[in-house]
Design a protein around this motif. Structure first.
Motif, PDB file in Angstrom:
ATOM      1  N   PRO A 158     -19.701   5.909  53.215  1.00  0.00           N
ATOM      2  CA  PRO A 158     -20.468   6.171  51.990  1.00  0.00           C
ATOM      3  C   PRO A 158     -20.280   5.052  50.975  1.00  0.00           C
ATOM      4  CG  PRO A 158     -18.517   7.555  52.063  1.00  0.00           C
ATOM      5  CD  PRO A 158     -18.588   6.857  53.387  1.00  0.00           C
ATOM      6  N   VAL A 159     -21.301   4.840  50.173  1.00  0.00           N
ATOM      7  CA  VAL A 159     -21.267   3.817  49.123  1.00  0.00           C
ATOM      8  C   VAL A 159     -20.887   4.484  47.809  1.00  0.00           C
ATOM      9  CG1 VAL A 159     -22.595   2.098  47.854  1.00  0.00           C
ATOM     10  CG2 VAL A 159     -23.000   2.430  50.300  1.00  0.00           C
ATOM     11  N   LYS A 160     -19.828   3.983  47.163  1.00  0.00           N
ATOM     12  CA  LYS A 160     -19.366   4.542  45.901  1.00  0.00           C
ATOM     13  C   LYS A 160     -19.577   3.521  44.792  1.00  0.00           C
ATOM     14  CE  LYS A 160     -15.860   7.587  47.948  1.00  0.00           C
ATOM     15  NZ  LYS A 160     -14.432   7.995  47.944  1.00  0.00           N
ATOM     16  N   MET A 161     -20.210   3.957  43.710  1.00  0.00           N
ATOM     17  CA  MET A 161     -20.487   3.084  42.573  1.00  0.00           C
ATOM     18  C   MET A 161     -19.972   3.745  41.304  1.00  0.00           C
ATOM     19  SD  MET A 161     -24.372   1.812  43.425  1.00  0.00           S
ATOM     20  CE  MET A 161     -24.293   0.625  42.080  1.00  0.00           C
ATOM     21  N   THR A 162     -19.210   2.981  40.516  1.00  0.00           N
ATOM     22  CA  THR A 162     -18.680   3.498  39.256  1.00  0.00           C
ATOM     23  C   THR A 162     -19.761   3.481  38.189  1.00  0.00           C
ATOM     24  OG1 THR A 162     -16.477   2.650  39.825  1.00  0.00           O
ATOM     25  CG2 THR A 162     -16.869   3.242  37.520  1.00  0.00           C
ATOM     26  N   ILE A 163     -19.906   4.592  37.481  1.00  0.00           N
ATOM     27  CA  ILE A 163     -20.920   4.695  36.426  1.00  0.00           C
ATOM     28  C   ILE A 163     -20.414   3.960  35.185  1.00  0.00           C
ATOM     29  CG2 ILE A 163     -22.254   6.279  34.995  1.00  0.00           C
ATOM     30  CD1 ILE A 163     -21.839   8.405  37.140  1.00  0.00           C
ATOM     31  N   PRO A 164     -21.149   2.988  34.666  1.00  0.00           N
ATOM     32  CA  PRO A 164     -20.702   2.260  33.468  1.00  0.00           C
ATOM     33  C   PRO A 164     -20.633   3.166  32.238  1.00  0.00           C
ATOM     34  CG  PRO A 164     -22.452   1.074  34.623  1.00  0.00           C
ATOM     35  CD  PRO A 164     -22.396   2.445  35.212  1.00  0.00           C
ATOM     36  N   ASP A 165     -19.853   2.725  31.271  1.00  0.00           N
ATOM     37  CA  ASP A 165     -19.739   3.477  30.010  1.00  0.00           C
ATOM     38  C   ASP A 165     -21.086   3.460  29.278  1.00  0.00           C
ATOM     39  OD1 ASP A 165     -17.084   3.860  30.592  1.00  0.00           O
ATOM     40  OD2 ASP A 165     -16.399   2.131  29.407  1.00  0.00           O
ATOM     41  N   GLY A 166     -21.426   4.592  28.703  1.00  0.00           N
ATOM     42  CA  GLY A 166     -22.681   4.701  27.972  1.00  0.00           C
ATOM     43  C   GLY A 166     -23.852   5.163  28.826  1.00  0.00           C
ATOM     44  N   LEU A 167     -23.646   5.338  30.129  1.00  0.00           N
ATOM     45  CA  LEU A 167     -24.711   5.785  31.019  1.00  0.00           C
ATOM     46  C   LEU A 167     -24.380   7.156  31.594  1.00  0.00           C
ATOM     47  CD1 LEU A 167     -25.621   2.580  33.080  1.00  0.00           C
ATOM     48  CD2 LEU A 167     -26.627   3.403  30.958  1.00  0.00           C
ATOM     49  N   LYS A 168     -25.423   7.895  31.926  1.00  0.00           N
ATOM     50  CA  LYS A 168     -25.291   9.199  32.576  1.00  0.00           C
ATOM     51  C   LYS A 168     -26.154   9.191  33.833  1.00  0.00           C
ATOM     52  CE  LYS A 168     -24.508  11.808  28.293  1.00  0.00           C
ATOM     53  NZ  LYS A 168     -24.990  12.926  27.440  1.00  0.00           N
ATOM     54  N   VAL A 169     -25.633   9.792  34.888  1.00  0.00           N
ATOM     55  CA  VAL A 169     -26.347   9.856  36.161  1.00  0.00           C
ATOM     56  C   VAL A 169     -26.463  11.320  36.572  1.00  0.00           C
ATOM     57  CG1 VAL A 169     -26.390   9.164  38.578  1.00  0.00           C
ATOM     58  CG2 VAL A 169     -25.534   7.584  36.857  1.00  0.00           C
ATOM     59  N   LYS A 170     -27.664  11.720  36.904  1.00  0.00           N
ATOM     60  CA  LYS A 170     -27.940  13.093  37.321  1.00  0.00           C
ATOM     61  C   LYS A 170     -28.645  13.064  38.673  1.00  0.00           C
ATOM     62  CE  LYS A 170     -30.342  17.299  35.818  1.00  0.00           C
ATOM     63  NZ  LYS A 170     -31.236  17.889  34.779  1.00  0.00           N
ATOM     64  N   VAL A 171     -28.186  13.935  39.599  1.00  0.00           N
ATOM     65  CA  VAL A 171     -28.757  14.000  40.943  1.00  0.00           C
ATOM     66  C   VAL A 171     -29.366  15.384  41.148  1.00  0.00           C
ATOM     67  CG1 VAL A 171     -28.317  13.828  43.410  1.00  0.00           C
ATOM     68  CG2 VAL A 171     -27.099  12.324  41.830  1.00  0.00           C
ATOM     69  N   GLU A 172     -30.610  15.418  41.581  1.00  0.00           N
ATOM     70  CA  GLU A 172     -31.319  16.667  41.845  1.00  0.00           C
ATOM     71  C   GLU A 172     -31.773  16.684  43.293  1.00  0.00           C
ATOM     72  OE1 GLU A 172     -33.220  17.181  37.344  1.00  0.00           O
ATOM     73  OE2 GLU A 172     -34.518  16.770  39.074  1.00  0.00           O
ATOM     74  N   GLU A 173     -31.546  17.806  43.948  1.00  0.00           N
ATOM     75  CA  GLU A 173     -31.970  18.024  45.340  1.00  0.00           C
ATOM     76  C   GLU A 173     -31.409  16.966  46.279  1.00  0.00           C
ATOM     77  OE1 GLU A 173     -36.190  18.281  45.437  1.00  0.00           O
ATOM     78  OE2 GLU A 173     -36.283  20.033  44.119  1.00  0.00           O
ATOM     79  N   ASN A 174     -30.311  16.373  45.926  1.00  0.00           N
ATOM     80  CA  ASN A 174     -29.590  15.389  46.749  1.00  0.00           C
ATOM     81  C   ASN A 174     -30.363  14.099  47.009  1.00  0.00           C
ATOM     82  OD1 ASN A 174     -27.379  17.153  47.062  1.00  0.00           O
ATOM     83  ND2 ASN A 174     -28.298  18.101  48.869  1.00  0.00           N
ATOM     84  N   THR A 175     -31.591  13.997  46.548  1.00  0.00           N
ATOM     85  CA  THR A 175     -32.396  12.806  46.854  1.00  0.00           C
ATOM     86  C   THR A 175     -33.028  12.184  45.611  1.00  0.00           C
ATOM     87  OG1 THR A 175     -34.320  14.201  47.323  1.00  0.00           O
ATOM     88  CG2 THR A 175     -32.921  13.574  49.194  1.00  0.00           C
ATOM     89  N   ARG A 176     -32.956  12.834  44.466  1.00  0.00           N
ATOM     90  CA  ARG A 176     -33.564  12.295  43.250  1.00  0.00           C
ATOM     91  C   ARG A 176     -32.466  11.966  42.239  1.00  0.00           C
ATOM     92  NH1 ARG A 176     -38.203  16.325  41.416  1.00  0.00           N
ATOM     93  NH2 ARG A 176     -36.522  17.829  41.832  1.00  0.00           N
ATOM     94  N   ILE A 177     -32.418  10.716  41.832  1.00  0.00           N
ATOM     95  CA  ILE A 177     -31.385  10.209  40.918  1.00  0.00           C
ATOM     96  C   ILE A 177     -32.033   9.822  39.603  1.00  0.00           C
ATOM     97  CG2 ILE A 177     -29.548   8.511  40.604  1.00  0.00           C
ATOM     98  CD1 ILE A 177     -29.500   8.140  43.628  1.00  0.00           C
ATOM     99  N   THR A 178     -31.415  10.223  38.506  1.00  0.00           N
ATOM    100  CA  THR A 178     -31.888   9.855  37.163  1.00  0.00           C
ATOM    101  C   THR A 178     -30.760   9.156  36.428  1.00  0.00           C
ATOM    102  OG1 THR A 178     -33.375  11.769  37.095  1.00  0.00           O
ATOM    103  CG2 THR A 178     -32.875  10.682  35.005  1.00  0.00           C
ATOM    104  N   VAL A 179     -30.986   7.922  36.032  1.00  0.00           N
ATOM    105  CA  VAL A 179     -30.031   7.138  35.243  1.00  0.00           C
ATOM    106  C   VAL A 179     -30.533   7.099  33.814  1.00  0.00           C
ATOM    107  CG1 VAL A 179     -28.846   4.930  35.003  1.00  0.00           C
ATOM    108  CG2 VAL A 179     -29.501   5.749  37.280  1.00  0.00           C
ATOM    109  N   SER A 180     -29.723   7.524  32.857  1.00  0.00           N
ATOM    110  CA  SER A 180     -30.135   7.577  31.453  1.00  0.00           C
ATOM    111  C   SER A 180     -29.060   6.945  30.576  1.00  0.00           C
ATOM    112  CB  SER A 180     -30.392   9.026  31.011  1.00  0.00           C
ATOM    113  OG  SER A 180     -29.230   9.817  31.183  1.00  0.00           O
TER     114      SER A 180
END
Length: 226
Positions: A158-180
């Motif tokens: 698996p590929v692991k990526m650290t979320i930078p400070d100031g960003l939020k990541v949301k995953v829906e239905e295991n296939t849709r990613i939202t970076v805000s």
């Protein structure tokens, strides 16, 4: 014999003119004519984007110090430094306006660019930005574990990526990613980093693509004709 001496003298004289060797002959130089040019100052057209005002919401605080601007809102705080070709002013109505400090080609280029960057600051700290991605492929899925995004993209691990400070990541239905986040450049950069692991391929469309991205498909190899 006399003709050969005369021809050699003419060749030596020509050589002294073109190469600069005098050979005890004095070569006179004729001054070239001076050509004058009339230079006219051409005023650059004002950018259609750069001349638009930037509205500032009531919940956003703007601080101007010379060529620096600091914008603070409910989502965060951002800063920007302007080049010497442009400057920013705040009008009585509270709106911001980016203007050219000089009339040059570079100033015309920077005018529209920094007006857009300034608008991104105000919009980012007040409303924020988001970027949506979609995973296409059998077994492709994503999840958020703590401060990391874990991607299963068909690799042996698996590929692991650290979320930078100031960003939020949301995953829906295991296939849709939202970076805000409030910084548009950071949001776009992190979304591009996720997509880079498995860009969509043109035959079956498998990979990580933006939600609004159109993948141009290619026709596969045709079977052997009977």
């Amino acid at each position: 014999m006399a003709s050969s001496v005369t021809s050699s003298f003419r060749i030596s004289n020509l050589k002294s003119v073109f190469v600069g060797e005098t050979n005890k002959l004095r070569v006179s130089s004729v001054p070239g004519a001076h050509v004058g040019f009339n230079r006219k100052t051409v005023e650059c057209k004002e950018s259609r984007i750069g001349k638009q005002p930037i509205p500032v919401p009531s919940n956003v605080t703007v601080k101007l110090e010379g060529q620096d601007i600091q914008v603070k809102g409910p989502l965060g705080e951002l800063a920007l430094t302007y080049p010497r070709e442009v400057l920013v002013e705040r009008e009585e109505s509270g709106t911001l306006r980016v203007k050219k400090a000089v009339e040059t080609r570079r100033a015309n280029q920077m005018h529209g660019l920094f007006r857009t960057l300034t608008d991104n600051l105000v919009t980012g700290v007040s409303k924020g930005f988001d970027k949506k991605l979609q995973l296409v492929g059998v077994g492709y899925r994503a999840m958020v574990e703590g401060n990391e995004v874990v991607l299963n993209l068909g690799f042996s691990h698996p590929v692991k990526m650290t979320i930078p400070d100031g960003l939020k990541v949301k995953v829906e239905e295991n296939t849709r990613i939202t970076v805000s986040g409030y910084d548009k450049s950071e949001v776009g950069q992190f979304a591009a980093s996720i997509r880079k692991w498995r860009p969509p391929e043109p035959y079956k469309g498998k990979g990580v693509k933006y939600a609004d991205e159109i993948v141009r498909r290619k026709e596969g190899k045709a079977g052997k004709k009977k």
